[in-house]
Design an enzyme around this catalytic site. Structure first.
Site, mmCIF file in Angstrom:
data_model
loop_
_atom_site.group_PDB
_atom_site.id
_atom_site.type_symbol
_atom_site.label_atom_id
_atom_site.label_comp_id
_atom_site.label_asym_id
_atom_site.label_seq_id
_atom_site.Cartn_x
_atom_site.Cartn_y
_atom_site.Cartn_z
ATOM 1 N N TRP A 31 0.855 -1.190 0.000
ATOM 2 C CA TRP A 31 0.000 0.000 0.000
ATOM 3 C C TRP A 31 0.891 1.242 0.000
ATOM 4 O O TRP A 31 1.849 1.303 0.749
ATOM 5 C CB TRP A 31 -0.910 -0.018 1.218
ATOM 6 C CG TRP A 31 -2.097 0.881 1.073
ATOM 7 C CD1 TRP A 31 -2.230 2.129 1.588
ATOM 8 C CD2 TRP A 31 -3.297 0.609 0.365
ATOM 9 N NE1 TRP A 31 -3.439 2.655 1.246
ATOM 10 C CE2 TRP A 31 -4.125 1.736 0.482
ATOM 11 C CE3 TRP A 31 -3.739 -0.495 -0.373
ATOM 12 C CZ2 TRP A 31 -5.377 1.812 -0.096
ATOM 13 C CZ3 TRP A 31 -4.996 -0.416 -0.945
ATOM 14 C CH2 TRP A 31 -5.795 0.719 -0.802
ATOM 15 N N PHE A 66 -0.950 -2.900 8.074
ATOM 16 C CA PHE A 66 -1.524 -3.725 9.127
ATOM 17 C C PHE A 66 -0.871 -5.109 9.188
ATOM 18 O O PHE A 66 -0.765 -5.714 10.252
ATOM 19 C CB PHE A 66 -3.036 -3.858 8.918
ATOM 20 C CG PHE A 66 -3.763 -4.503 10.057
ATOM 21 C CD1 PHE A 66 -4.054 -3.790 11.214
ATOM 22 C CD2 PHE A 66 -4.149 -5.836 9.982
ATOM 23 C CE1 PHE A 66 -4.724 -4.387 12.272
ATOM 24 C CE2 PHE A 66 -4.824 -6.442 11.035
ATOM 25 C CZ PHE A 66 -5.102 -5.710 12.184
ATOM 26 N N CYS A 89 3.451 2.842 4.985
ATOM 27 C CA CYS A 89 2.993 4.224 4.977
ATOM 28 C C CYS A 89 1.472 4.246 5.084
ATOM 29 O O CYS A 89 0.784 3.692 4.224
ATOM 30 C CB CYS A 89 3.444 4.918 3.690
ATOM 31 S SG CYS A 89 2.870 6.622 3.534
ATOM 32 N N VAL A 90 0.974 4.867 6.145
ATOM 33 C CA VAL A 90 -0.464 5.034 6.338
ATOM 34 C C VAL A 90 -0.755 6.533 6.334
ATOM 35 O O VAL A 90 -0.370 7.253 7.255
ATOM 36 C CB VAL A 90 -0.937 4.406 7.669
ATOM 37 C CG1 VAL A 90 -2.431 4.612 7.849
ATOM 38 C CG2 VAL A 90 -0.590 2.933 7.729
ATOM 39 N N ILE A 91 -1.399 6.995 5.280
ATOM 40 C CA ILE A 91 -1.744 8.414 5.155
ATOM 41 C C ILE A 91 -3.095 8.633 5.822
ATOM 42 O O ILE A 91 -4.027 7.846 5.641
ATOM 43 C CB ILE A 91 -1.765 8.839 3.673
ATOM 44 C CG1 ILE A 91 -0.349 8.663 3.084
ATOM 45 C CG2 ILE A 91 -2.257 10.277 3.526
ATOM 46 C CD1 ILE A 91 -0.250 8.864 1.593
ATOM 47 N N HIS A 97 -9.144 5.622 10.376
ATOM 48 C CA HIS A 97 -8.576 4.284 10.181
ATOM 49 C C HIS A 97 -7.083 4.258 10.489
ATOM 50 O O HIS A 97 -6.559 3.274 10.982
ATOM 51 C CB HIS A 97 -8.820 3.802 8.748
ATOM 52 C CG HIS A 97 -7.861 4.377 7.754
ATOM 53 N ND1 HIS A 97 -7.934 5.684 7.323
ATOM 54 C CD2 HIS A 97 -6.789 3.819 7.148
ATOM 55 C CE1 HIS A 97 -6.946 5.912 6.478
ATOM 56 N NE2 HIS A 97 -6.232 4.808 6.346
ATOM 57 N N ARG A 136 9.438 12.582 3.604
ATOM 58 C CA ARG A 136 10.130 11.675 4.535
ATOM 59 C C ARG A 136 10.634 10.400 3.859
ATOM 60 O O ARG A 136 11.244 9.557 4.503
ATOM 61 C CB ARG A 136 9.181 11.323 5.694
ATOM 62 C CG ARG A 136 8.989 12.514 6.621
ATOM 63 C CD ARG A 136 7.691 12.463 7.376
ATOM 64 N NE ARG A 136 7.564 13.626 8.244
ATOM 65 C CZ ARG A 136 7.186 14.833 7.854
ATOM 66 N NH1 ARG A 136 6.913 15.064 6.586
ATOM 67 N NH2 ARG A 136 7.095 15.829 8.715
#
Length: 171
Positions: A31, A66, A89-91, A97, A136
């Protein structure tokens, strides 16, 4: 640490040991792969720069952030590793969420590292938007993948030398 105050890719190279005898695992989330592959490349280049052998580096991809702890568990179960570098990477987006995922990954990696004794680094970006992630992952704040690799190296070295009590402070 506020990224705006420090380039994430800066470290004291002279304090990094030769990695010739170390084995590392990588778990990379698919992802946001434009970000995660850049993190991976920075981390891999760091290991190789310091003498890690390609045959001692094991890499798997997981669908999303996850799944990073489970992927790390698979690697630890199937390879003799000194550390695992987990990259994702979770935006933030429009819902919360990200909070659930980020907390689950942090807890999962912490628990896995504690239960196995194998350091699992948290190379998970948690930006508010895509541009912050780019900044980053090789952008103006360096590459968080490099930081995750240096953390893995330092923790693997610490584990190896824990019996020694003559350590010096001064990173």
């Amino acid at each position: 640490m506020a990224s705006s105050l420090k380039n994430l890719s800066v470290y004291k190279e002279e304090q990094i040991p030769s990695l010739e005898s170390y084995a590392f695992g990588f778990v990379v989330a698919d992802w946001n792969e434009d970000i995660t592959l850049t993190l991976y490349q920075g981390a891999l280049d760091t290991l190789l720069k310091h003498g890690a052998k390609e045959e001692n580096i094991h890499i798997i991809q997981v669908p999303g952030a996850f799944e990073l702890p489970q992927g790390a568990r698979f690697l630890i179960s199937n390879h003799k590793l000194d550390a695992v570098i987990c990259l994702g990477c979770v935006i933030k987006g429009e819902t919360s969420h990200n909070e659930y995922i980020n907390h689950a990954v942090a807890h999962g990696l912490t628990n896995l590292g504690l239960s196995t004794g194998i350091p699992c680094t948290f190379g998970l970006l948690t930006p508010n938007d895509h541009q912050q992630a780019v900044d980053r992952a090789g952008g103006k704040y360096g590459n968080k993948g490099v930081e995750a690799a240096i953390t893995a190296i330092r923790m693997a070295e610490l584990k190896k030398n824990t019996k020694s009590t003559n350590s010096k402070i001064g990173f």
